[in-house]
Design a protein around this motif. Structure first.
Motif, PDB file in Angstrom:
ATOM      1  N   ALA A 137     -20.695   6.096 -13.615  1.00  0.00           N
ATOM      2  CA  ALA A 137     -21.830   5.209 -13.818  1.00  0.00           C
ATOM      3  C   ALA A 137     -21.470   3.742 -13.874  1.00  0.00           C
ATOM      4  CB  ALA A 137     -22.558   5.603 -15.093  1.00  0.00           C
ATOM      5  N   SER A 138     -20.196   3.410 -13.939  1.00  0.00           N
ATOM      6  CA  SER A 138     -19.819   2.018 -14.203  1.00  0.00           C
ATOM      7  C   SER A 138     -19.308   1.268 -12.990  1.00  0.00           C
ATOM      8  CB  SER A 138     -18.741   1.973 -15.287  1.00  0.00           C
ATOM      9  OG  SER A 138     -17.569   2.598 -14.849  1.00  0.00           O
ATOM     10  N   THR A 140     -20.116  -0.867 -10.955  1.00  0.00           N
ATOM     11  CA  THR A 140     -20.743  -2.088 -10.485  1.00  0.00           C
ATOM     12  C   THR A 140     -19.712  -3.189 -10.374  1.00  0.00           C
ATOM     13  OG1 THR A 140     -21.275  -2.618 -12.754  1.00  0.00           O
ATOM     14  CG2 THR A 140     -22.983  -1.555 -11.456  1.00  0.00           C
ATOM     15  N   GLU A 159     -22.945   0.009  -5.304  1.00  0.00           N
ATOM     16  CA  GLU A 159     -22.448  -0.252  -6.638  1.00  0.00           C
ATOM     17  C   GLU A 159     -21.055  -0.891  -6.612  1.00  0.00           C
ATOM     18  OE1 GLU A 159     -24.529   3.833  -8.050  1.00  0.00           O
ATOM     19  OE2 GLU A 159     -22.561   3.395  -8.838  1.00  0.00           O
ATOM     20  N   TYR A 324     -27.961  -0.739 -14.543  1.00  0.00           N
ATOM     21  CA  TYR A 324     -28.082   0.694 -14.263  1.00  0.00           C
ATOM     22  C   TYR A 324     -29.480   1.030 -13.738  1.00  0.00           C
ATOM     23  CZ  TYR A 324     -23.653   1.918 -16.561  1.00  0.00           C
ATOM     24  OH  TYR A 324     -22.335   2.057 -16.891  1.00  0.00           O
ATOM     25  N   ILE A 329     -29.581   4.608 -11.348  1.00  0.00           N
ATOM     26  CA  ILE A 329     -28.701   5.658 -11.858  1.00  0.00           C
ATOM     27  C   ILE A 329     -29.535   6.619 -12.702  1.00  0.00           C
ATOM     28  CG2 ILE A 329     -26.781   6.098 -13.469  1.00  0.00           C
ATOM     29  CD1 ILE A 329     -25.489   3.549 -12.427  1.00  0.00           C
ATOM     30  N   ILE A 334     -27.478   7.290 -17.991  1.00  0.00           N
ATOM     31  CA  ILE A 334     -27.713   6.019 -18.696  1.00  0.00           C
ATOM     32  C   ILE A 334     -27.815   6.249 -20.196  1.00  0.00           C
ATOM     33  CG2 ILE A 334     -29.320   4.102 -19.008  1.00  0.00           C
ATOM     34  CD1 ILE A 334     -30.142   4.401 -16.103  1.00  0.00           C
TER      35      ILE A 334
END
Length: 639
Positions: A137-138, A140, A159, A324, A329, A334
């Motif tokens: 999820a990270s 970016t 991303e 997010y 996402i 999240i």
């Protein structure tokens, strides 16, 4: 007979996360199922649009380019994977086709790890699950930054773009630096660093920088016994010191640190060691300033030395949340990440407040987060709801013990308020003597609520039944949960009353399927999404889960997913409720960020036709699950 190939694979994997987080037996079992795949140079491992494979990959030897496909059809390398790097994880998280290309840069040997073998272990192992979740999820961040090395790659090219030209921004400079002379002993330098709670000290002569000493230098020289603590610091300092002017960019700083294998740079007036030191730049501060990586934020939280710093980190968490949502996402990911960051913030505040007390806690205790944080659904800044349980003590020590924890709770709630969590208007907080109780007192209170439930007791149950331990002795929180379930089992009538309460907020639509809005007050003509939509689903999920004695699941969406397993005949309805709860929470969060408020009240005039249609689809699930509750608990429509 020993499987030597599997043993060699396991021996390789154990040095790289997340395999380093798995025990030897499980790792060997995984290795037995791993396929060894050879690729020649410039061969495709997978391509954009290709159906996800049944395995993900880790590079054993060679290198793999991850490529984004431009609109004109050309490929652009966005990352390079070499020994120990993992890629192709999308099938582990979503049943989607690949969004990028993976092509070998040279002759390459890959280990192909079957999803079916690895996924159950990832789900059962919290550390592995957290690593996968955060890494997925990270992404970016800029793919070429040093912290990206060894992380998992989500295969999502959008991303992997630089965030607002982050690396062209000026570096964060710490201006309050600590200096000492070259003749200072290692002992005195270490004492000074410890006193000031810093990880480095600049060695100067005539106010000009000669070198830098860090914690790492102490470990390499003193801790290993190479030098004594009375040795001058000039013997261990890194010199000559690398200097730049304050115009240094983050990109320049990162490249310089990599080139010289250092993690600190001095800032001087003219950028040379010939002028006075103005500040210092550390690798850690650069990572924290980026603020879009959960693991970086987590480290920053755990190292924060003041409420002011925690407030700044909290603002970065909000930026992370906004990013997010913009990247679409899944809310499941999240919620879990934001919950962990919130929880770590609470833990850090409690830890620091205990240090500020004159004495340590007299007995074991547990700090409980209630309501939305307890359900792992608190994304925006909302009211703080919390409680405190402390171990039983003799009667003559009870009030003194309570007074200690009330003082602690006042410190904690005050600091939570400073970083953005407003005080609960109803004072449902641990600083209230009503909710700062011993273990036996809490058991008695819950028994009263369950055995003789009135309107107030039912309201309290709707808040206090959704709790999660944020700090302290899990034995106390688990024991209280066992007591609650036992009391409910003994007093079946309570569930019927709770079910009736779950119907107090009817469908959010009136005649002609119009939204029911507030009729008076400052929010007149606004739609209360919490009261009209989110709370009915939350209440329904809670009472249905309690009826099945479902423990350790407090998140609304997860409750409905569990109910879908327990009642196959209602699977479709429960899964629709799970989807609706996530969709409504996401909708509220988006509007809260947009309007810089709690997102509770929605101006219908701001909604697009598509948004209104989506909301009404969610409302259908509310009506259907409430109809089910009426039948299941035999609730009269006239009650």
């Amino acid at each position: 007979m020993k499987n030597t190939i599997a043993a060699r694979i396991a021996d390789f994997l154990k040095d790289f996360p997340p395999f380093s987080l798995i025990d030897e037996i499980q790792l060997l079992n995984i290795s037995k199922e791993v396929r060894v795949v050879y690729f020649e140079k410039n061969k495709s491992v997978f391509s954009k649009g290709e159906k996800g494979h049944e395995q993900f990959y880790i590079v054993n030897k060679g290198a793999v380019d991850l490529q984004r496909v431009k609109e004109n059809g050309e490929s652009e390398t966005i990352d390079k994977c070499d020994e120990g790097d993992i890629f192709g994880l999308r099938p582990l998280f979503a049943k989607e086709n690949y969004l990028i290309n993976a092509e070998t840069e040279e002759e390459t040997i890959l280990y192909a790890v079957p999803i079916s073998v690895f996924k159950p272990i990832a789900e059962a192992n919290i550390k592995v699950g957290n690593f996968l979740l955060e890494s997925f999820a990270s992404n970016t961040r800029n793919p070429y930054s040093t912290e990206h090395k060894g992380k998992l790659i989500s295969d999502t090219p959008e991303e992997l773009q630089a965030d607002n030209m982050f690396e062209l921004q000026s570096v964060p400079v710490v201006k309050k630096i600590i200096t000492t002379g070259p003749g200072t002993t290692i002992r005195n330098a270490a004492e000074l660093m410890s006193k000031k709670r810093i990880g480095s000290i600049v060695i100067v002569k005539d106010e000009l920088p000669l070198g830098i000493v860090t914690d790492v230098d102490f470990r390499k020289t003193v801790a290993t016994g190479k030098l004594g603590i009375d040795t001058p610091v000039e013997e261990i300092m890194t010199s000559p010191v690398i200097c730049y002017s304050k115009q240094l960019t983050i990109a320049q700083a990162q490249l310089t640190m990599m080139k010289h294998n250092i993690n600190h740079i001095c800032i001087t007036k003219d950028g040379t060691p010939n002028t006075k030191v103005k500040g210092i730049v550390s690798e850690h501060d650069i990572m924290v300033s980026q603020g879009n990586n959960p693991s970086v934020l987590m480290k920053a939280i755990n190292r924060a030395g003041s409420t002011k710093k925690l407030k700044k980190i909290r603002n970065k968490i909000m930026l992370l949340l906004k990013g997010y949502l913009n990247q679409n996402i899944p809310l499941t990911h999240i919620s879990k990440i934001i919950f962990e960051l919130n929880d770590a913030t609470i833990k850090r505040i409690i830890t620091r407040c205990i240090q500020k007390m004159n004495t340590p806690p007299p007995v074991q205790f547990a700090w409980l987060s209630l309501g939305s944080q307890g359900r792992k659904e608190q994304l925006l800044h909302t009211d703080q709801d919390n409680a405190l349980i402390f171990d039983d003590v003799p009667e003559d020590k009870l009030e003194d013990t309570r007074e200690y924890f009330l003082q602690l709770a006042k410190k904690v709630t005050k600091r939570l308020g400073i970083i953005g969590y407003e005080f609960c208007p109803a004072e449902m907080m641990a600083r209230n003597p009503k909710y700062c109780l011993s273990y036996s007192e809490w058991k008695a209170k819950f028994s009263d609520w369950i055995v003789e439930p009135g309107a107030d007791e039912i309201l309290l149950c709707s808040i206090f039944f959704d709790y999660d331990i944020s700090y302290g002795d899990v034995r106390l929180s688990n024991g209280l949960a066992d007591h609650i379930y036992q009391e409910i089992a003994d007093y079946k009538k309570f569930l019927n009353i709770l079910a009736s309460s779950a119907l107090r907020n009817p469908t959010p639509l009136g005649f002609f399927r119009q939204f029911l809005v507030e009729r008076d007050g400052e929010n007149r003509d606004f739609f209360n999404i919490k009261k009209r939509a989110i709370t009915p689903l939350t209440d329904a999920g809670r009472v249905l889960s309690l009826s099945y004695n479902v423990k350790n699941i407090s998140n609304t969406a997860e409750r409905f997913e569990k109910l879908a397993q327990l009642e196959p005949q209602n699977k479709e309805l429960y899964l629709n409720c799970s989807y609706s709860s996530k969709a409504l929470l996401k909708f509220r969060t988006r509007h809260g960020i947009k309007n810089k408020d709690s997102g509770r009240f929605i101006n219908l005039g701001d909604l697009t036709k598509e948004e209104k249609i989506k909301l009404k689809r969610c409302f259908k699930s509310i009506k259907e699950v409430q109809d089910l509750i009426k039948i299941k608990f035999e609730i009269s429509p006239y009650l």
